[in-house]
Scaffold this motif. Structure first.
Motif, short mmCIF file in Angstrom:
data_model
loop_
_atom_site.label_atom_id
_atom_site.label_comp_id
_atom_site.label_asym_id
_atom_site.label_seq_id
_atom_site.Cartn_x
_atom_site.Cartn_y
_atom_site.Cartn_z
N GLY A 20 -1.53 1.61 -9.08
CA GLY A 20 -1.65 1.75 -7.64
C GLY A 20 -0.58 0.96 -6.92
O GLY A 20 0.51 0.74 -7.43
N TRP A 21 -0.92 0.54 -5.72
CA TRP A 21 0.03 -0.17 -4.88
C TRP A 21 -0.74 -1.25 -4.13
O TRP A 21 -1.86 -1.04 -3.68
N VAL A 22 -0.14 -2.41 -3.98
CA VAL A 22 -0.79 -3.52 -3.29
C VAL A 22 0.02 -3.91 -2.06
O VAL A 22 1.23 -4.11 -2.15
N SER A 23 -0.67 -4.01 -0.94
CA SER A 23 -0.04 -4.49 0.30
C SER A 23 -0.68 -5.82 0.66
O SER A 23 -1.89 -5.88 0.92
N PHE A 24 0.11 -6.87 0.62
CA PHE A 24 -0.37 -8.19 1.04
C PHE A 24 -0.19 -8.27 2.56
O PHE A 24 0.94 -8.34 3.06
N VAL A 25 -1.30 -8.23 3.27
CA VAL A 25 -1.29 -8.08 4.72
C VAL A 25 -1.83 -9.34 5.39
O VAL A 25 -2.92 -9.82 5.06
N VAL A 118 -5.26 -3.10 -0.17
CA VAL A 118 -4.79 -4.04 0.86
C VAL A 118 -5.42 -5.39 0.56
O VAL A 118 -6.65 -5.52 0.52
N ARG A 119 -4.58 -6.36 0.31
CA ARG A 119 -5.06 -7.73 0.12
C ARG A 119 -4.92 -8.41 1.48
O ARG A 119 -3.83 -8.78 1.91
N VAL A 148 3.40 -7.77 4.22
CA VAL A 148 3.33 -7.46 5.66
C VAL A 148 3.02 -8.77 6.38
O VAL A 148 1.87 -9.23 6.38
N PRO A 149 4.02 -9.40 6.97
CA PRO A 149 3.79 -10.68 7.63
C PRO A 149 2.71 -10.59 8.71
O PRO A 149 2.53 -9.55 9.34
N GLY A 150 2.01 -11.67 8.90
CA GLY A 150 1.00 -11.75 9.95
C GLY A 150 1.34 -12.86 10.91
O GLY A 150 2.16 -13.73 10.63
#
Length: 561
Positions: A20-25, A118-119, A148-150
Motif C-alpha cells: 500500500g501507501w502511507v501518508s504521514f499527515v 494515513v498516519r 504532509v507537514p502540519g
C-alpha cells in the motif's frame, strides 16, 4: 460518504501481497480548521487512519462529515461502517502508550495489506514527533510513503495566544524539548525560548535560567490546549511562574514562551478575547437549519451544541397540497406567499415529485416574508416580487406592504399560502381584510423532537450552558417541553419580539434580542452582549468569566437590543 477505492501497487517479485501507501499527515495543534488542504484530501481517500490522540477519530469524522458510530438497538444488525477504519496508534489494547516501534509496526502491517494508510500525527510529522522513525520503518519494508507537514504547535499556539516568536527587535528563537539533562546556561542570553514538555518542570527551569543570568523579571507565558476553545494562558515572570502556573492549574499539553515578546500579548491577544470565547451555546433548531447558526457562533469563539427540538415532516394529508400545486399550474392563483424557508422546500419537493420546474410560476406574483426566504427562492431561480422592509420582516411586515385587491388590475383574487401546520392566522385575516381570498395549505408539519440525552438535559437545567439562542417561538416551546427551562444564569437570546414574548411567557428573562429576524443579526447581538460583559469585567478589574462560571441570585432586568 463513499470510501475511495484503494489503488494497489503491484507486488515486488516474490512478494505474496500488494504494497500500500502511507501518508504521514500532520493534524496541527488541535483546531481542525488548521488541517491543510492536502491532509483533508488524503483523509478522504484513506482506507485506514492510524491515530495518535484520542480526539483524532472525532476530528476526522467531523471534517469528512461522517457520523459517529452508534451501537445498534437490541435485535438490530450492526450498521456497515462509513468512512475509513480507525486504528489507535497512541495506546495499546492494555491501555498503555505505544512505543514508536509498536506504532511503526501497526502502520507497516496495514500498508502490507495493500491499503492506503494515513498516519495522523499531532502537529507536524517531522517536528517533535515519531515521524522519522516510522518513515524509516516503511522505507525498510519497501513501502512508499509521503510526508504532509502540519501546522506545528511551536508556532501556532503562541500565535493563538497573541505572542509573536520574532519581531524586528527580537530575531532569534530557540525551541527546546525539555528533559533533565539540558544545560540551561547556554540559553542565558535574550533569545526567545519556546519550551516543549516544560510545564511540569517550569519552576526548576526558571531557577536555572535565572542562575545562568536571565533577569528574574523576564516575561513568561504558558498556554495550554492552544488553538482550541479551551485554550488558557497565564502570564508571569521567571521569578513567579512556578507559583502562578500552579495557581492556574497549568498542565500538559502546553507551550511555554520565555522572552520580551510575551509583553506584546497585551495588544495582540485576539483568540482568547473573542466576545463569546469558550461559551457553551445551546442551539435548539431543526437539524437542517442548525449548521449555519453554529458556524456563525464558532466565528465569535463559542462552542455550539446543537439540540434538535423540531422535526420538519410532510403533512399527514398530502391531497390538499397536491390540489393547490395543480391549481398553481392551471392559473388558479394571482399570488403565492412563502413565510419560511421550509415552505419553499416543501413546494420545491412537490414540484420535483410532479416533474415541474420554476417555469410553472410564469405569470404568478411571489411574496417572501424575509431576506432568507427570498434567498431560498433565488436559489431555485425565482425572484420574489414582494419582500417586507428589513426593519419588520415578519407576517405583520408582509401585510404592511401587501397591495389591496383591485378588481380592475387583478384578474384573480386568490392567494396560495403554503405554511406550517402551527402557523398563526394573522396573515390570513389581514389578506382577507385587503380583499383577497386565501387557500391556506399545510405544506409541512413541525413535530417536537425526542428529548436530548440525560447529560444535555442536566446541563440545561443546572446552568452548564452559557447561552441559548432561540430562533422561533416553537423552539422555545419545544425546548422547554423536551428538556425543561434553562437555568437562570444562562443568557437567553431571541431572534425577535414574538420569540422573546414566548420565552417570557415560559418564565425566561430575555437578555438579548436581535434587531432584525436573521441568524446573522442574532449572533452579532449575542456577541455584542458578550463583548460588553467582558469589557465590564475588565474595567472592574475582575477576572473574565463565563456566565456558567457564576450563579447570580436573579436574572438581570435589562434587555440588550
Amino acid at each position: 460518504m463513499t470510501r475511495a477505492k484503494t489503488t494497489e501497487q503491484k507486488a515486488e517479485p516474490g512478494s505474496a501481497t500488494p504494497l500500500g501507501w502511507v501518508s504521514f499527515v500532520g493534524s496541527g495543534p488541535g483546531d481542525p480548521e488548521l488541517l491543510t488542504v492536502r491532509a483533508i484530501d488524503l483523509l478522504k481517500q484513506a482506507d485506514v487512519v492510524v491515530t495518535e490522540a484520542p480526539e483524532h477519530a472525532s476530528m476526522v469524522r467531523g471534517v469528512l462529515g461522517i457520523p459517529e458510530p452508534v451501537d445498534p438497538a437490541e435485535g438490530e444488525e450492526t450498521p456497515e461502517p462509513v468512512g475509513p477504519e480507525f486504528i489507535d496508534g497512541g495506546f495499546g489494547v492494555d491501555g498503555q502508550p505505544l512505543a514508536n516501534a509498536a506504532r511503526a509496526k501497526a502502520v507497516v502491517k496495514q500498508a502490507k495489506l495493500g491499503k492506503r494508510v494515513v498516519r495522523l500525527m499531532t502537529g507536524d510529522p517531522f517536528l517533535y514527533a515519531s515521524g522519522p522513525e516510522e518513515a524509516q520503518s516503511c522505507a525498510k519494508a519497501g513501502i512508499g510513503f509521503e510526508i504532509v507537514p502540519g501546522v506545528s504547535s511551536v508556532s501556532a499556539v503562541p500565535a493563538y495566544a497573541g505572542i509573536p516568536l520574532t519581531t524586528k527587535d527580537h530575531q532569534e528563537v530557540a525551541v527546546v524539548t525539555c528533559n533533565e539533562k539540558i544545560d540551561w546556561s547556554q540559553y542565558a542570553d535574550n533569545r526567545t525560548l519556546v519550551l516543549l514538555s516544560g510545564v511540569g518542570m517550569i519552576g526548576d527551569i526558571a531557577k536555572e535560567l535565572v542562575a545562568a543570568g536571565r533577569p528574574a523579571k523576564t516575561p513568561v507565558a504558558i498556554t495550554r490546549v492552544g488553538t482550541t476553545t479551551e485554550q488558557a494562558t497565564v502570564e508571569s515572570t521567571l521569578e513567579n511562574i512556578a507559583v502562578d502556573a500552579r495557581a492556574a492549574r497549568m498542565a500538559p499539553p502546553a507551550i511555554v514562551v520565555i522572552g520580551k515578546v510575551v509583553n506584546l500579548r497585551e495588544t495582540l491577544s485576539w483568540f482568547e478575547t473573542k466576545p463569546l470565547f469558550g461559551w457553551r451555546v445551546l442551539v435548539p433548531r431543526t437539524k437542517e437549519q442548525a449548521p449555519a447558526l453554529s458556524l456563525k457562533l464558532k466565528g465569535f469563539g463559542a462552542v455550539p451544541e446543537e439540540v434538535p427540538t423540531i422535526s420538519v415532516e410532510p403533512p399527514r394529508n398530502p391531497q390538499q397540497m397536491d390540489k393547490a400545486v395543480r391549481g398553481l399550474v392551471e392559473g388558479r392563483y394571482n399570488w403565492i406567499a412563502f413565510t419560511s424557508i421550509n415552505a419553499v422546500r416543501a413546494v420545491r419537493e412537490k414540484f420535483d415529485e410532479y416533474g415541474l420546474d420554476c417555469r410553472a410560476f410564469s405569470g404568478l406574483k411571489i411574496a417572501a416574508v424575509g431576506e432568507k426566504t427570498a434567498q431560498a427562492l433565488e436559489a431555485w431561480g425565482l425572484r420574489p416580487d414582494l419582500v417586507p422592509h428589513t426593519d419588520n420582516q415578519s407576517a405583520a411586515g408582509l401585510l404592511e406592504v401587501w397591495p389591496e385587491y383591485d378588481e380592475d388590475l387583478d384578474p384573480i383574487n386568490r392567494v396560495f399560502l403554503p405554511r406550517a401546520d402551527i402557523a398563526t392566522e394573522n396573515l390570513i385575516a389581514g389578506l382577507v381584510d385587503l380583499g383577497w381570498e386565501c387557500d391556506d395549505v399545510t405544506a409541512y408539519r413541525t413535530v417536537r423532537a425526542a428529548p436530548p440525552p440525560a447529560p444535555t438535559r442536566d446541563a440545561i437545567k443546572t446552568g452548564k450552558f452559557d447561552a441559548v439562542v432561540f430562533t422561533s417561538s416553537s423552539t422555545v416551546r419545544n425546548l422547554v417541553g423536551i428538556a425543561g427551562k434553562p437555568h437562570t444564569s444562562t443568557v437567553i437570546a431571541a431572534i425577535g419580539p414574538a420569540t422573546a414574548k414566548t420565552a417570557e411567557e415560559h418564565g425566561l428573562r430575555v437578555d438579548v434580542m436581535s434587531p432584525e429576524p436573521s441568524i446573522e443579526a442574532l449572533t452579532e447581538a449575542l456577541a455584542a452582549f458578550g463583548a460588553a460583559r467582558r469589557a465590564s469585567l475588565v474595567e472592574q478589574g475582575l477576572p473574565v468569566t463565563k456566565p456558567s462560571d457564576r450563579r447570580p441570585a436573579s436574572r438581570r432586568r435589562s434587555r440588550t437590543s
